[in-house]
Write an enzyme that holds these catalytic residues in place. Structure first.
Site, PDB file in Angstrom:
ATOM      1  N   HIS A 361       0.856  -1.028   0.067  1.00 34.21           N
ATOM      2  CA  HIS A 361      -0.163   0.047   0.100  1.00 34.21           C
ATOM      3  C   HIS A 361       0.820   1.196   0.074  1.00 34.21           C
ATOM      4  O   HIS A 361       2.080   1.293   0.139  1.00 34.21           O
ATOM      5  CB  HIS A 361      -1.047   0.098   1.260  1.00 34.21           C
ATOM      6  CG  HIS A 361      -0.501   0.389   2.391  1.00 34.21           C
ATOM      7  ND1 HIS A 361      -0.669   1.408   3.111  1.00 34.21           N
ATOM      8  CD2 HIS A 361       0.031  -0.433   3.611  1.00 34.21           C
ATOM      9  CE1 HIS A 361       0.024   1.640   4.334  1.00 34.21           C
ATOM     10  NE2 HIS A 361       0.239   0.491   4.595  1.00 34.21           N
ATOM     11  N   ASP A 372       5.851   2.618   7.506  1.00 29.40           N
ATOM     12  CA  ASP A 372       4.686   2.112   7.107  1.00 29.40           C
ATOM     13  C   ASP A 372       4.137   2.828   6.117  1.00 29.40           C
ATOM     14  O   ASP A 372       3.506   4.028   6.743  1.00 29.40           O
ATOM     15  CB  ASP A 372       3.867   2.174   8.271  1.00 29.40           C
ATOM     16  CG  ASP A 372       2.337   1.390   8.008  1.00 29.40           C
ATOM     17  OD1 ASP A 372       2.324   0.957   6.783  1.00 29.40           O
ATOM     18  OD2 ASP A 372       1.614   1.235   8.927  1.00 29.40           O
ATOM     19  N   GLU A 409      -5.253   1.654   2.466  1.00 24.50           N
ATOM     20  CA  GLU A 409      -5.097   0.273   3.022  1.00 24.50           C
ATOM     21  C   GLU A 409      -5.507   0.835   4.520  1.00 24.50           C
ATOM     22  O   GLU A 409      -5.987   0.240   5.393  1.00 24.50           O
ATOM     23  CB  GLU A 409      -3.908  -0.182   2.845  1.00 24.50           C
ATOM     24  CG  GLU A 409      -3.516  -1.198   3.547  1.00 24.50           C
ATOM     25  CD  GLU A 409      -2.774  -1.507   4.867  1.00 24.50           C
ATOM     26  OE1 GLU A 409      -2.528  -2.600   5.541  1.00 24.50           O
ATOM     27  OE2 GLU A 409      -2.562  -0.201   5.418  1.00 24.50           O
ATOM     28  N   GLU A 410      -4.768   1.999   5.136  1.00 26.56           N
ATOM     29  CA  GLU A 410      -5.050   2.588   6.384  1.00 26.56           C
ATOM     30  C   GLU A 410      -6.426   2.368   6.917  1.00 26.56           C
ATOM     31  O   GLU A 410      -6.464   1.997   8.089  1.00 26.56           O
ATOM     32  CB  GLU A 410      -4.089   3.665   6.441  1.00 26.56           C
ATOM     33  CG  GLU A 410      -2.527   3.388   6.304  1.00 26.56           C
ATOM     34  CD  GLU A 410      -1.847   2.506   7.361  1.00 26.56           C
ATOM     35  OE1 GLU A 410      -2.479   2.070   8.390  1.00 26.56           O
ATOM     36  OE2 GLU A 410      -0.841   2.344   7.360  1.00 26.56           O
ATOM     37  N   ASP A 438       4.301  -4.832   3.316  1.00 28.88           N
ATOM     38  CA  ASP A 438       3.695  -3.647   3.657  1.00 28.88           C
ATOM     39  C   ASP A 438       4.887  -2.759   4.288  1.00 28.88           C
ATOM     40  O   ASP A 438       5.465  -2.001   3.647  1.00 28.88           O
ATOM     41  CB  ASP A 438       2.605  -4.242   4.541  1.00 28.88           C
ATOM     42  CG  ASP A 438       1.989  -2.719   5.242  1.00 28.88           C
ATOM     43  OD1 ASP A 438       2.239  -1.673   5.322  1.00 28.88           O
ATOM     44  OD2 ASP A 438       0.711  -3.085   5.657  1.00 28.88           O
ATOM     45  N   HIS A 525       2.600   4.653  13.234  1.00 30.46           N
ATOM     46  CA  HIS A 525       1.620   5.501  12.953  1.00 30.46           C
ATOM     47  C   HIS A 525       1.644   6.903  13.571  1.00 30.46           C
ATOM     48  O   HIS A 525       0.643   7.677  13.826  1.00 30.46           O
ATOM     49  CB  HIS A 525       0.387   4.928  13.446  1.00 30.46           C
ATOM     50  CG  HIS A 525      -0.348   3.767  12.229  1.00 30.46           C
ATOM     51  ND1 HIS A 525      -1.464   3.270  12.356  1.00 30.46           N
ATOM     52  CD2 HIS A 525       0.375   3.418  11.158  1.00 30.46           C
ATOM     53  CE1 HIS A 525      -1.465   2.306  11.447  1.00 30.46           C
ATOM     54  NE2 HIS A 525      -0.412   2.440  10.577  1.00 30.46           N
TER      55      HIS A 525
END
Ligand SMILES: *[C@@H]1O[C@H](CO)[C@@H](O)[C@H](O)[C@H]1NC(C)=O
Ligand SMILES: *[C@@H]1O[C@H](CO)[C@@H](O)[C@H](O)[C@H]1NC(C)=O
Ligand SMILES: *[C@@H]1O[C@H](CO)[C@@H](O)[C@H](O)[C@H]1NC(C)=O
Ligand SMILES: *[C@@H]1O[C@H](CO)[C@@H](O)[C@H](O)[C@H]1NC(C)=O
Ligand SMILES: *[C@@H]1O[C@H](CO)[C@@H](O)[C@H](O)[C@H]1NC(C)=O
Length: 708
Positions: A361, A372, A409-410, A438, A525
């Site tokens: 993604h 990420d 995706e998130e 990922d 994140h």
């Protein structure tokens, strides 16, 4: 990645429902052969592919992705850039756009009010780091929870551990009133959306989810490590954003269950899969005074007596509530249908009915996102470059290679699920395997999860990649993986884009690398998952990126080129027996009796068919019979489709794979024989009985596809 891979599970459990999630014993056998061959021996095409990987260009791609706004709905520029790179490298590339339901933060605040009337604001803003350019950008994305509900609530608050069903049930048992309160929960274990769901289901009117340094092992400020950017410990004000979709119920666009989100598509009510109560994430520095306010109120951590209850902050982690101490949580969101862009690239093979899909993604919660998923995105650019070197040397793949850069995706695997729903017929007709990357790198330790038939090729190819220490210790990543992962290949649950493929009956694999005890703390994140962090702490020199990318490229190459597909159906039988033995233990430890003889019989039939298929493969190769090899390859391509059970698991029809699925209350970690196991776990014996038959039927269907 939707969720952090950190799932620590040790110690005793207070409730039988935890058995499954928290017990660690399994009959699955690790792969323990040592790698004896050094240096790795590579064929000519393998050498071309491996040598194409250059840490300088990987760094360039990582820098590009690390400075773009890629929040779903804002990521068109990075999509077009990705398409241009893949086109340059000879892939036939297009952007597949879907119009999906998303939500964005408008306004948010939290404050605490004490019985004496004093009110203090709680910080929800991540800091600007002078050394880290992207943290000060004007388009920096605020802290919020995707799909969170709008609301403005004031109430007393309680601490509910990790917020699992078992945590809440324990509070109910202890007589804690949850109704009308705001639930404070720590990150980790189950998916954050399920924490909010469990709080909501128990009557809470708001939720706060915080990061606890208790999950950081040795590397904490309290232990004397300096925090980012001066050292490897977590910054005290780092906040984990993320989605609060009810992931274990259904991923994908919440308004288009089972069909693609084309512009103008009919829209369903999303309320069954998104929270109805507001929530916000907090840093550990911000939450500490709130936990301290609960000291001495309600049951103590000892009385609660649950695994992973107390964390590492200066508080005693009592449940509360503290009479008269209230939290005001205001969260205003805006829901919109927005276009999102998957980038899809083809390098077609000579066999048009066999396809390998390799996906990653591209969207992020922040400008950076260098773990990420930019590490994976950079790898896929470099992979396309490597395949161009090979096609320039005259090679054509036997099978179609499709590259995918997923959007949204998130928010809940939205881009990939919509694309799979859009192309499900072609995919189930032609796809041999889906390979997912990922978070390629958030630390130095390689980890692999895969459906059982891909374990052998996956771990064999580990032996062909020199470990990132430059081979100074003469080690392949097979050796380092043995040391770090103990030879254990993970079972696919959910949390990344393989999910839509697995539950369409397509062989899948997920590769990446993460940190372990003693490694620099990756601020998952947070706005501090950046290029600066990656090039300073995560992977200076980008050698881990290179190694993981070399592995994925070799894997894609072999699946796309080997005359006989490197699919080990016999290992599926080995794994099925281990899952069955785990299930038997689980049933024996429960209050129920359940006859699983039908399952065992089906597994033995499958084992026989797998052996016969392997014998047919050997015969075809011995005779050099191209037509027979094709027949065997198609059995290997198709047998997984048999494991799909129409109608899906109880109350979650998206999840149709009868052998493994994300747990109902984990959202992330896999549960094997999910229909049976969760029937026992949640006291639904009829479901469990029903799923003995359904799982046995599924195994017999797969066996039948292998039948020679
Ligand atoms: C805590 O739970 C364990 C496991 O259920 C139990 O054996 C133990 O007695 C409990 N301790 C207390 C203090 O209740
Ligand atoms: C939220 O509620 C508080 C009082 O509880 C009020 O002062 C504030 O204006 C409200 N905010 C919004 C956006 O409604
Ligand atoms: C590659 O295959 C796909 C799927 O069958 C097809 O749509 C596409 O047109 C093909 N591309 C080329 C260049 O042949
Ligand atoms: C590593 O392998 C090379 C041969 O490839 C050998 O010359 C060297 O001594 C080995 N080094 C170590 C530390 O084992
Ligand atoms: C690439 O690797 C070389 C050593 O092989 C190192 O000197 C260089 O700094 C690395 N480049 C980047 C951009 O990390």
């Amino acid at each position: 990645m939707l969720l952090s891979a950190l799932v620590l599970a040790t110690g005793v459990s207070a409730c039988s429902r935890d058995l499954l999630v928290e017990k660690r014993h399994t009959h699955r056998q690790p792969i323990t052969k040592r790698n004896t061959e050094w240096p790795p021996v590579l064929s000519e095409p393998e050498t071309i592919l491996v040598n194409a990987f250059d840490n300088v260009t990987i760094d360039e791609w990582a820098y590009y992705y690390g400075h773009q706004n890629k929040l779903a709905g804002y990521g068109r520029e990075a999509a077009e850039w990705t398409a241009a790179r893949w086109t340059e490298n000879g892939f036939d590339t297009h952007i597949a756009e879907y119009h999906v339901y998303l939500s964005y933060p408008v306004e948010a605040s939290i404050s605490v009010t004490y019985p004496d009337g004093r009110t203090a604001p709680i910080n929800i803003v991540e800091p600007v780091i002078a050394e880290d350019d992207v943290t000060s950008r004007e388009d920096t994305i605020p802290t919020f929870h995707g799909y969170s509900a709008s609301g403005n609530v004031t109430a007393e608050f309680i601490y509910a551990g990790r917020g699992s069903i078992a945590d809440f049930e324990r509070l109910v048992e202890l007589g804690v009133e949850i109704e009308g309160k705001i639930a404070l929960m720590r990150y980790g274990g189950l998916f954050r959306g399920l924490k909010v769901k469990n709080a909501q289901d128990h009557g809470a009117i708001g939720a706060v989810i915080f990061t606890d340094p208790g999950d950081d092992g040795e590397v904490t400020v309290a232990n004397g490590y300096e925090a980012y950017p001066n050292g490897p410990a977590r910054h005290p004000e780092a906040v984990q954003k993320g989605s609060t979709l009810f992931l274990s119920t259904r991923p994908g666009d919440p308004t288009t269950p089972g069909y693609p989100s084309h512009e103008g598509a009919p829209r369903a009510d999303p309320s069954g899969v998104v929270p109805q109560i507001p929530s916000l994430p907090l840093s550990y520095a911000a939450v500490e005074p709130l936990l301290q306010a609960l000291n001495g109120h309600g049951p103590t951590a000892d009385e609660v007596n649950r695994t992973i209850w107390a964390g590492a902050l200066e508080a005693d982690y009592s449940v509360g509530p503290a009479p008269g101490v209230t939290l005001s949580l205001n969260n205003q969101m805006e829901e919109r249908i927005e276009p999102v862009q998957n980038v899809i690239a083809f390098l077609n093979g000579t066999n048009s009915d066999e396809t390998i899909v390799i996906g990653n993604h591209r969207d992020t919660w922040m400008i950076g996102g260098n773990g990420d998923p930019n590490s994976g995105s950079a790898v896929l650019i470099e992979l396309s470059k490597a395949f161009k070197r090979l096609t320039d040397s005259g090679w054509t793949p036997t099978r179609n290679i499709v590259l995918a850069s997923w959007d949204a995706e998130e928010y809940g695997l939205v881009g990939s699920v919509e694309w799979v729903e859009d192309h499900v017929n072609w995919l189930t007709e032609t796809t041999v395997a889906y390979l997912n990357i990922d978070v390629a790198v958030s630390g130095p330790r390689v980890s692999l999860s895969a459906s059982p038939e891909l374990h052998t090729i996956g771990t064999d190819l580990f032996k062909k990649v020199v470990a990132p220490n430059g081979g100074a210790f003469n080690e392949s990543i097979y050796d380092s993986w043995q040391r770090d992962a103990g030879g254990n290949v993970g079972v696919l649950g959910s949390g990344s884009d393989y999910t839509g493929f697995v539950h369409s009956g397509i062989s899948s694999l997920d590769i990446g690398s993460d940190g372990g005890d003693g490694d620099p703390i990756w601020m998952y994140h947070s706005n501090m998952d950046t290029y600066h962090w990656m090039s300073t702490f995560g992977d200076p020199g980008f050698y881990q990126h290179r190694a993981v990318g070399q592995f994925l490229t070799l894997l894609g190459y072999h699946l796309a080129s080997d005359e006989v597909l490197p699919i080990d159906v016999q290992n599926y039988a080995v794994e099925l027996r281990a899952y069955r033995d785990d299930l038997a233990d689980f049933i024996a430890a429960s209050d129920y009796e359940l006859d699983i003889a039908a399952l065992s019989e089906a597994i033995e039939v499958f084992g026989t068919r797998a052996d016969e298929a392997k014998a047919l493969e050997t015969l075809a190769v011995t005779l050099d019979d191209k037509e027979l090899i094709r027949v065997v390859n198609h059995k290997y391509r198709d047998f997984q489709r048999g494991f799909i059970s129409q109608g899906g698991l109880p109350d979650r029809e998206f999840f149709r794979h009868a052998i493994f699925a994300p747990g109902l209350d984990t959202g992330y970690a896999a549960v094997t024989f999910p229909g049976i196991t969760e029937g026992i776990q949640y006291d639904r014996l009829e479901d469990a009985e029903d799923w003995v038959t359904k799982a046995a039927d599924a195994i017999l269907r797969a066996a039948d596809i292998l039948k020679t």
